[in-house]
Motif scaffolding. Structure first.
Motif, PDB file in Angstrom:
ATOM      1  N   ILE A  72       0.840  -1.192   0.000  1.00 64.30           N
ATOM      2  CA  ILE A  72       0.000   0.000   0.000  1.00 64.30           C
ATOM      3  C   ILE A  72       0.878   1.247   0.000  1.00 64.30           C
ATOM      4  O   ILE A  72       1.837   1.334   0.774  1.00 64.30           O
ATOM      5  N   VAL A  73       0.535   2.189  -0.847  1.00 66.11           N
ATOM      6  CA  VAL A  73       1.161   3.508  -0.818  1.00 66.11           C
ATOM      7  C   VAL A  73       0.143   4.513  -0.296  1.00 66.11           C
ATOM      8  O   VAL A  73      -1.009   4.549  -0.768  1.00 66.11           O
ATOM      9  N   PHE A  74       0.569   5.299   0.684  1.00 64.50           N
ATOM     10  CA  PHE A  74      -0.280   6.336   1.264  1.00 64.50           C
ATOM     11  C   PHE A  74       0.191   7.704   0.775  1.00 64.50           C
ATOM     12  O   PHE A  74       1.395   8.003   0.780  1.00 64.50           O
ATOM     13  N   GLY A  75      -0.757   8.543   0.364  1.00 65.14           N
ATOM     14  CA  GLY A  75      -0.448   9.891  -0.092  1.00 65.14           C
ATOM     15  C   GLY A  75      -1.732  10.609  -0.439  1.00 65.14           C
ATOM     16  O   GLY A  75      -2.832  10.061  -0.307  1.00 65.14           O
ATOM     17  N   ARG A 105      -3.943   4.809  -0.887  1.00 65.66           N
ATOM     18  CA  ARG A 105      -4.904   5.334   0.074  1.00 65.66           C
ATOM     19  C   ARG A 105      -4.474   6.718   0.543  1.00 65.66           C
ATOM     20  O   ARG A 105      -3.295   7.071   0.485  1.00 65.66           O
ATOM     21  N   PRO A 106      -5.432   7.520   1.056  1.00 68.14           N
ATOM     22  CA  PRO A 106      -5.081   8.830   1.594  1.00 68.14           C
ATOM     23  C   PRO A 106      -4.111   8.708   2.769  1.00 68.14           C
ATOM     24  O   PRO A 106      -4.167   7.743   3.546  1.00 68.14           O
ATOM     25  N   TYR A 113      -4.040   2.409  10.047  1.00 67.73           N
ATOM     26  CA  TYR A 113      -3.603   1.094   9.571  1.00 67.73           C
ATOM     27  C   TYR A 113      -2.543   0.524  10.510  1.00 67.73           C
ATOM     28  O   TYR A 113      -2.582  -0.663  10.864  1.00 67.73           O
ATOM     29  N   LEU A 114      -1.593   1.367  10.922  1.00 68.39           N
ATOM     30  CA  LEU A 114      -0.543   0.907  11.835  1.00 68.39           C
ATOM     31  C   LEU A 114      -1.110   0.590  13.211  1.00 68.39           C
ATOM     32  O   LEU A 114      -0.688  -0.385  13.864  1.00 68.39           O
ATOM     33  N   ASP A 115      -2.058   1.408  13.671  1.00 70.50           N
ATOM     34  CA  ASP A 115      -2.675   1.138  14.973  1.00 70.50           C
ATOM     35  C   ASP A 115      -3.368  -0.219  14.965  1.00 70.50           C
ATOM     36  O   ASP A 115      -3.281  -0.995  15.935  1.00 70.50           O
TER      37      ASP A 115
END
Length: 476
Positions: A72-75, A105-106, A113-115
Motif C-alpha cells: 500500500i502507498v499512502f499519499g 490510500r489517503p 492502519y498501523l494502529d
C-alpha cells in the motif's frame, strides 16, 4: 520510467520472501525548507523508497504488510490550490499503477492502519531515520521517542535491504554508468580550464554546469574543487589558483534515475607538475594500481586498502619520509599520516550507498567489526567482494601539518616515520584520483565508457586543449 515496473515487483517480492512475516514501514522524504517553508532545497526522495517503489515525489509513505499480503502507498492527490502552483500531475492511483502498486490510500489512513496492526500484535519494522521530520513522524505513528528510534530499528529489515541493494543488476549498472560518464565529463571540463589566475569558484561553476544542464540530473554530493587538497572535504571555493599549485577535484553526477557517479582528479594548475609533485603523483598511481590488482570475488576490500597503503608507505620511504618495512607500516597503521581515509565505499542510489543504514551492515560482513584506530576507522568498505558490488577506489596522499604535529608530539610510530624530514613537505597539500568499479564473476570492471586521465602524460594531454576562459564581470 528508467527502471521497469517488473523490477519493482521483483524487489518487493524478494523482500517479503527474505523477511517472511510482519509489516514493513517505508517513509518517503518530504520537502525540506532552507529558510522558510516555501523556499525549499531541491527535492530528493529517500533512496530505499525509490528502490522498492520508484515514486519520486514528496508526501508519500508505504507499507508492505507481509502477513496480509498487501502493498500500500499512502499519499494525497493535488488540490486545486496545489495545481495552481505546481501544474497538473498524475493521480496517486496512476503513479502507483506505473510501479505495480494496486492499493493506494489517503495519507490520513496510515496511522489507523498501523494502529490496527499493533492491536493485532503484528511486528512493525522500520529503518533507522536520518531526518528530523522522520524522527517526529515515527514518534507520531508508533509512539517511539526519537532518542530510542535508532536502537529500535529492525536489524532484519536493514540486512534484507542491504543484501538486495549491495548487488547491482544490469538494469542498475546501465544507470550507474550513465552517471559515471556524466561525472567524467565534469572532470574533463576542469582539466581543460584549470590555469593560474582563476578562482576555485570559477572552476566549480563550470564543472557543476556540465551536470546540472542535463535534464533531471543533479550533483551526487557537494563539489570539492580546491588547491588546498590536504583538507579532505573542502567546499569553500575561496582560493585563487596559482602557478605551482595542485588542483584537486572531487565531483560526481546523479542521473535522472538518481544513480550516482563519484570521481576525483588531481592536476597541476600550471602546465606541468613540479618534480616533487610528479614523484608523489607516481607513488599515488602505484598505490591505485596495487589496489585494483586485488579486486576480485572473495577478496576482502580491506586487502585492497592494505595494498594501497603499503605502496604509499614504500613511496614515502623512497622520499626519505618513512622507514622500516612498508608492509608492516601499513598493517600497523603508520601509513595513515599520509593516507588518513579509507580506500573506497559502496556506490549506487547513494554516492555512499546506504550509509544511512549503517556502514557496519553495508561495508562489513557478519563477524567483522570496524576498527577504532585512526585511518582504519575511516574504511567504509572492508568485506569480501561479491559479483554485483559497485564501489569506488580512491587512494590519496596528503600532507596535513596539524596531523604531523599531533603525531610527533604523541611519539606515534617513531619506528616508521622520519619526523625530522617532514618540514619541507608541510606545504605540499594533497592529491587523489578515484574511479568506480563493479565486481564481475571473475574479476572487476571499471565503470564508464569515457576515459578520465590518470597517468601524468594523460593529464598533460588534456591540459593542452583548454576550454575558453569564463567571462568575468567587466571584461571586454
Amino acid at each position: 520510467m528508467q527502471i521497469s515496473k517488473e523490477t519493482y515487483e521483483r524487489r518487493r517480492a524478494r523482500l517479503k520472501s527474505d523477511l517472511g512475516s510482519g509489516l514493513l514501514l517505508f517513509l518517503g522524504n518530504d520537502e525540506a525548507p532552507m529558510n522558510y517553508a516555501d523556499n525549499t532545497y531541491r527535492y530528493r526522495q529517500d533512496s530505499t523508497f525509490l528502490y522498492f517503489f520508484g515514486l519520486d515525489y514528496a508526501g508519500l509513505a508505504a507499507v508492505i504488510d507481509i502477513d496480509e499480503d498487501r502493498e500500500i502507498v499512502f499519499g494525497n492527490d493535488l488540490t486545486i490550490d496545489d495545481i495552481v502552483w505546481t501544474g497538473a500531475m498524475p493521480s496517486l492511483k496512476d503513479n502507483c499503477a506505473a510501479v505495480s502498486i494496486a492499493d493506494s490510500r489517503p495519507m490520513a489512513g496510515l496511522k489507523s492502519y498501523l494502529d490496527k496492526a499493533r492491536s493485532k500484535g503484528q511486528t512493525i519494522r522500520f529503518l533507522p531515520p536520518y531526518r528530523g521530520d522522520h524522527h517526529v513522524w515515527l514518534w507520531e505513528l508508533l509512539g517511539i521517542e526519537p532518542k530510542s528510534q535508532a536502537d529500535m530499528a529492525s536489524f532484519e529489515f536493514i540486512k534484507a535491504v542491504v543484501d538486495q541493494r549491495n548487488h547491482k543488476d544490469d538494469e542498475e549498472l546501465r544507470q550507474i554508468e550513465e552517471a559515471v560518464d556524466l561525472s567524467t565529463r565534469m572532470h574533463l571540463a576542469a582539466y581543460g580550464m584549470v590555469r593560474p589566475g582563476l578562482h576555485e569558484a570559477e572552476v566549480a561553476a563550470v564543472v557543476e554546469q556540465v551536470c546540472c544542464s542535463r535534464p533531471g540530473c543533479m550533483l551526487a554530493f557537494p563539489t570539492i574543487a580546491t588547491v588546498q587538497g590536504q583538507v579532505l572535504h573542502n567546499h569553500g571555493f575561496i582560493h585563487e589558483l596559482r602557478e605551482g599549485d595542485i588542483f584537486l577535484l572531487d565531483a560526481g553526477a546523479e542521473n535522472a534515475a538518481h544513480y550516482a557517479g563519484d570521481l576525483s582528479s588531481a592536476m597541476p594548475v600550471g602546465e606541468r607538475f613540479t618534480d616533487r609533485q610528479a614523484a608523489v603523483y607516481e607513488i599515488h598511481l602505484r598505490s591505485f594500481r596495487a589496489a585494483v590488482d586485488k579486486l576480485k570475488p572473495g577478496v576482502p576490500f580491506r586487502e585492497a586498502h592494505i595494498a594501497a597503503a603499503t605502496e604509499i608507505a614504500r613511496g614515502m620511504k623512497e622520499l626519505g619520509l618513512m622507514k622500516g618495512d612498508p608492509a608492516e607500516a601499513a598493517e600497523a597503521g603508520a601509513y595513515a599520516l599520509f593516507f588518513p581515509c579509507g580506500l573506497g565505499h559502496m556506490m549506487g542510489l547513494d554516492v555512499h550507498d546506504m550509509e544511512n543504514l549503517g556502514e557496519q551492515y553495508v561495508g562489513y560482513a557478519d563477524g567483522m567489526q570496524k576498527s577504532t584506530q585512526f585511518g582504519f576507522k575511516s574504511l567504509r568498505l572492508a568485506r569480501p567482494l561479491e559479483p554485483g558490488f559497485v564501489f569506488t577506489v580512491e587512494p590519496g596522499i596528503y600532507f596535513i601539518p596539524e596531523l604531523m604535529d599531533r603525531w610527533q608530539a604523541e611519539h606515534r610510530f617513531e619506528d616508521f616515520i622520519c619526523y625530522d624530514r617532514l618540514g619541507p613537505w608541510r606545504s605540499f597539500t594533497g592529491l587523489r584520483n578515484e574511479l568506480n568499479y563493479v565486481i564481475t564473476p571473475d574479476g572487476a570492471r571499471q565503470l564508464g565508457t569515457i576515459k578520465k586521465p590518470m597517468t601524468i602524460e594523460e593529464v598533460y594531454e588534456k591540459k593542452t586543449h583548454p576550454l575558453p576562459l569564463p567571462v568575468r564581470e567587466g571584461s571586454v
